[in-house]
Design a protein around this motif. Structure first.
Motif, PDB file in Angstrom:
ATOM      1  N   UNK A 443     -20.476  89.711 -38.062  1.00 48.72           N
ATOM      2  CA  UNK A 443     -21.353  91.143 -36.917  1.00 48.72           C
ATOM      3  C   UNK A 443     -19.849  90.815 -35.957  1.00 48.72           C
ATOM      4  N   UNK A 444     -19.277  89.638 -35.790  1.00 52.14           N
ATOM      5  CA  UNK A 444     -18.111  89.559 -34.571  1.00 52.14           C
ATOM      6  C   UNK A 444     -17.369  90.170 -35.065  1.00 52.14           C
ATOM      7  N   UNK A 551     -17.525  84.120 -30.466  1.00 52.16           N
ATOM      8  CA  UNK A 551     -19.001  83.325 -29.712  1.00 52.16           C
ATOM      9  C   UNK A 551     -18.865  82.313 -30.610  1.00 52.16           C
ATOM     10  N   UNK A 552     -18.969  81.243 -30.511  1.00 47.78           N
ATOM     11  CA  UNK A 552     -19.471  80.775 -31.403  1.00 47.78           C
ATOM     12  C   UNK A 552     -20.636  80.391 -31.867  1.00 47.78           C
ATOM     13  N   UNK A 553     -21.211  80.674 -29.732  1.00 54.01           N
ATOM     14  CA  UNK A 553     -23.414  80.289 -30.162  1.00 54.01           C
ATOM     15  C   UNK A 553     -23.944  81.553 -31.041  1.00 54.01           C
ATOM     16  N   UNK A 554     -22.884  82.827 -31.624  1.00 55.75           N
ATOM     17  CA  UNK A 554     -23.204  83.437 -32.240  1.00 55.75           C
ATOM     18  C   UNK A 554     -23.178  83.082 -33.568  1.00 55.75           C
ATOM     19  N   UNK A 555     -22.439  82.156 -33.994  1.00 56.24           N
ATOM     20  CA  UNK A 555     -22.309  81.922 -35.441  1.00 56.24           C
ATOM     21  C   UNK A 555     -23.327  80.544 -35.894  1.00 56.24           C
ATOM     22  N   UNK A 556     -23.928  80.571 -34.667  1.00 60.09           N
ATOM     23  CA  UNK A 556     -25.415  79.883 -35.397  1.00 60.09           C
ATOM     24  C   UNK A 556     -26.235  79.970 -35.996  1.00 60.09           C
ATOM     25  N   UNK A 557     -26.911  79.657 -37.406  1.00 54.83           N
ATOM     26  CA  UNK A 557     -27.273  80.262 -38.380  1.00 54.83           C
ATOM     27  C   UNK A 557     -26.992  81.773 -39.142  1.00 54.83           C
ATOM     28  N   UNK A 558     -25.760  82.164 -38.570  1.00 55.31           N
ATOM     29  CA  UNK A 558     -25.265  83.007 -39.326  1.00 55.31           C
ATOM     30  C   UNK A 558     -25.662  83.264 -41.139  1.00 55.31           C
ATOM     31  N   UNK A 559     -26.145  83.997 -41.930  1.00 59.85           N
ATOM     32  CA  UNK A 559     -25.939  83.935 -43.329  1.00 59.85           C
ATOM     33  C   UNK A 559     -25.324  84.837 -43.913  1.00 59.85           C
ATOM     34  N   UNK A 560     -24.229  85.432 -43.398  1.00 54.82           N
ATOM     35  CA  UNK A 560     -23.055  86.579 -43.323  1.00 54.82           C
ATOM     36  C   UNK A 560     -22.437  86.116 -44.629  1.00 54.82           C
ATOM     37  N   UNK A 561     -21.758  84.570 -44.043  1.00 52.44           N
ATOM     38  CA  UNK A 561     -20.457  84.039 -44.279  1.00 52.44           C
ATOM     39  C   UNK A 561     -19.227  84.941 -45.372  1.00 52.44           C
ATOM     40  N   UNK A 562     -18.970  85.990 -44.148  1.00 54.00           N
ATOM     41  CA  UNK A 562     -18.282  86.742 -44.103  1.00 54.00           C
ATOM     42  C   UNK A 562     -16.571  85.384 -44.366  1.00 54.00           C
ATOM     43  N   UNK A 563     -16.373  84.858 -43.585  1.00 56.60           N
ATOM     44  CA  UNK A 563     -15.300  83.928 -44.609  1.00 56.60           C
ATOM     45  C   UNK A 563     -15.074  82.748 -44.750  1.00 56.60           C
ATOM     46  N   UNK A 570     -21.063  78.307 -38.888  1.00 58.01           N
ATOM     47  CA  UNK A 570     -23.012  78.865 -38.259  1.00 58.01           C
ATOM     48  C   UNK A 570     -23.952  77.437 -38.303  1.00 58.01           C
ATOM     49  N   UNK A 571     -23.179  76.220 -39.338  1.00 54.58           N
ATOM     50  CA  UNK A 571     -24.073  74.395 -38.599  1.00 54.58           C
ATOM     51  C   UNK A 571     -23.481  74.006 -37.294  1.00 54.58           C
ATOM     52  N   UNK A 572     -22.213  74.313 -37.057  1.00 56.71           N
ATOM     53  CA  UNK A 572     -21.759  73.456 -35.505  1.00 56.71           C
ATOM     54  C   UNK A 572     -23.117  73.880 -34.284  1.00 56.71           C
ATOM     55  N   UNK A 573     -23.424  72.760 -33.406  1.00 57.77           N
ATOM     56  CA  UNK A 573     -23.894  72.611 -32.560  1.00 57.77           C
ATOM     57  C   UNK A 573     -23.231  73.465 -31.365  1.00 57.77           C
ATOM     58  N   UNK A 574     -25.055  73.880 -30.197  1.00 54.26           N
ATOM     59  CA  UNK A 574     -24.710  74.794 -29.568  1.00 54.26           C
ATOM     60  C   UNK A 574     -23.652  74.723 -28.559  1.00 54.26           C
ATOM     61  N   UNK A 575     -22.466  75.360 -27.652  1.00 51.10           N
ATOM     62  CA  UNK A 575     -21.386  75.384 -27.576  1.00 51.10           C
ATOM     63  C   UNK A 575     -21.896  75.933 -26.375  1.00 51.10           C
TER      64      UNK A 575
END
Length: 579
Positions: A443-444, A551-563, A570-575
């Motif tokens: 998405x980014x 934007x690391x916050x937008x990566x949280x919970x992302x299920x696309x796994x493009x890279x 996607x599993x990191x803490x909120x930044x």
């Protein structure tokens, strides 16, 4: 400079044996050139002696100053429709002016080294107008072959057909017999006596038979055009005015282009037969000089003659001297035998030109291109029909324009702009277009493979594809341009539009720029606008850079796994955005 232009290297190691070969070749080609020169002149609407003058003067100049050792210059069948049209509309005096101007154009083309540009004229165009010219020549000789009376020659092909049909009841059986004898002789001589020039034997035999058995029943050169003078051509400057020059520029340009094409094609044929290489720019300058001087002696435009050049080579020519000898042979025959030429029946000239038309029609190549049913087939048909029913000028212009349009369309279809991502299942994680789908697309970061020339024909499609595909406004746009061979100013403008629009909310990255693309972007300032820090040699470097600016916050919970980094992100803490 003079040495380079005049016979440069053509007589290196020349000896008596070489001269003997040139002498034989020059005599043979000279004998062949006489009936052709007269026939081409008559078909062009001028007196037969003007064709002989052209053969003599242009032949010498083209041999001495041209870029091919074996080129035989003179009047050719390819010029007949355009020259006849000029004579019918503007008159013989203006034909001389057009020929002189064409010479200037050819000289300038050679001086500015435009000889190589002739090769960019599509084969479909040259075959189209050559076949069209062949039809015009062939049909134009039907009246003389049949001995029709009262036929008025028209500029329009269709009007000439009507004239023939209107006067078909005036067939002269004696003309048909004369033409038939010449035609059979021309066709059989190469098979029975390959060393003997068929056109000359056919001309002499049919003339003798007609003179003995039905002398008063067939029109001759003398009864139609008057006696051919056995004198040298007289020097004279055409009445050149500004109005005449302006009026004749367009026809002159067509003569120059056609002459350039014909002469260089002939030179290429000679190269293939002798394993040599001609100088195309020098050839054009020689052709230009010949066409500037020939009109001063009453001659018509000239160019390299493919058939006579091939005959020259087959008879052993080794240097340009054979071409000079060919012209001297024609001159000698003019001085000694011109009065006898007046007795040649017009019916004897017709089959010679018909055979020339048949040979130049390139019917096999025509049918081959037609059977492909491609854009080239369309160009061929359009050029062919316009040559016959409109004129050669319109045919070449429209043929080239149509070819350019179709080429542009094909090139624009070669540009492929598609979203891509690294194929995580492949060994090298290669970036591919086939792995992107609705559930697997970052998405980014939007990555696009751009493949093909980015030019005016494809620029709009390129811009529309990019902008419509990223309406969700990703943070990074990465354009992989390693397979973009070149970009023009229109393509640059489309890229600049994308950059301006995208920079409002994100950043544009480029990778794999070709040298030409890089230079173009630097010249326009777009390279600086994008920023050198956003332009990369390799895609991997660009992807790493893009991942660092997400934007690391937008990566949280992302299920696309493009890279491959997405699992961790996607599993990191909120930044905190402020950090």
């Amino acid at each position: 400079m003079r040495q380079k232009f005049f016979l440069s290297g053509n007589f290196k190691g020349y000896n008596l044996a070489a001269f003997q070969k040139d002498l034989l070749a020059g005599v043979v080609v000279g004998v062949i050139a006489i009936p052709l020169g007269m026939a081409f002149a008559i078909a062009s609407g001028v007196k037969p002696e003007y064709g002989i003058y052209t053969t003599i003067i242009a032949g010498v100049i083209i041999s001495l100053f041209g870029g091919s050792k074996f080129q035989i210059g003179g009047p050719t069948g390819a010029f007949i429709p355009i020259l006849f049209g000029i004579v019918m509309v503007y008159g013989y005096e203006n034909l001389l002016i057009a020929g002189f101007l064409a010479g200037i154009f050819l000289l300038l083309m050679g001086f500015f080294k435009l000889g190589t540009l002739i090769k960019f004229i599509p084969r479909s165009v040259t075959i189209g107008f050559t076949s069209g010219i062949a039809i015009i020549i062939f049909v134009g000789q039907i009246a003389n072959f049949l001995g029709l009376a009262g036929v008025e020659k028209k500029e329009s092909f269709f009007e000439n057909i009507i004239e023939i049909a209107r006067n078909i009841d005036t067939i002269n059986i004696y003309s048909v017999i004369t033409a038939g004898i010449c035609l059979v002789t021309v066709l059989l001589t190469p098979k029975l006596f390959p060393k003997i020039p068929g056109p000359l034997i056919g001309l002499v035999l049919s003339t003798v038979i007609a003179a003995i058995f039905f002398a008063e029943h067939v029109p001759t050169i003398g009864s139609t055009f008057g006696a051919i003078p056995n004198t040298l051509p007289q020097f004279g400057i055409p009445n050149i005015t500004l109005d005449n020059v302006i009026q004749m520029i367009r026809p002159a340009l067509v003569i120059a282009i056609l002459g350039g094409i014909e002469s260089l094609l002939s030179a290429v044929v000679a190269d293939g037969m002798t394993n040599t290489k001609h100088n195309s720019n020098k050839e054009l300058m020689g052709q230009g000089l010949a066409n500037m001087i020939t009109p001063l002696f009453g001659g018509i435009p000239a160019t390299g003659a493919i058939a006579r050049t091939a005959t020259n080579i087959k008879n052993g020519a080794v240097s340009p001297l054979s071409g000079v000898i060919h012209s001297l042979v024609v001159l000698l025959i003019l001085l000694l035998f011109a009065p006898y030429a007046s007795s040649i029946p017009l019916a004897s000239m017709a089959p010679i030109l018909m055979v020339v038309a048949w040979n130049m029609s390139e019917r096999h190549v025509f049918m081959y291109v037609l059977k492909t049913r491609t854009g080239d087939s369309l160009v061929l048909i359009v050029t062919f029909l316009l040559t016959i029913f409109v004129d050669l000028t319109a045919a070449v212009e429209f043929g080239l324009i149509l070819a350019i349009i179709l080429f542009t369309k094909r090139m624009s279809e070669n540009l492929v702009t598609a979203k891509a991502l690294p194929n995580l299942e492949s060994k090298n994680k290669k970036v591919e277009t086939g792995v992107v789908n609705e559930g697997h697309d970052c998405p980014q970061i939007a990555i696009f493979n751009v493949e093909g020339p980015l030019f005016f024909g494809a620029a709009m499609t390129f811009e529309h594809t990019i902008m419509s595909a990223i309406n969700y406004k990703p943070k990074v746009l990465l354009l992989r341009m390693g397979k973009v061979p070149f970009i023009d100013i229109t393509g640059e403008a489309s890229l600049a539009s994308i950059v301006r629009d995208f920079n409002k909310h994100g950043v544009v990255l480029l990778s794999g720029l070709s040298d030409q693309t890089k230079v173009m972007l630097q010249k326009t300032g777009l390279y600086e606008t994008i920023g050198q820090e956003n332009i990369f040699e390799h895609t991997g470097e660009a992807i790493n850079y893009a991942l660092e600016h997400l934007d690391r916050n937008k990566c949280l919970g992302c299920k696309h796994f493009a890279f491959k980094e997405c699992t961790k992100l996607s599993q990191s803490t909120t930044i905190d955005p402020k950090e």
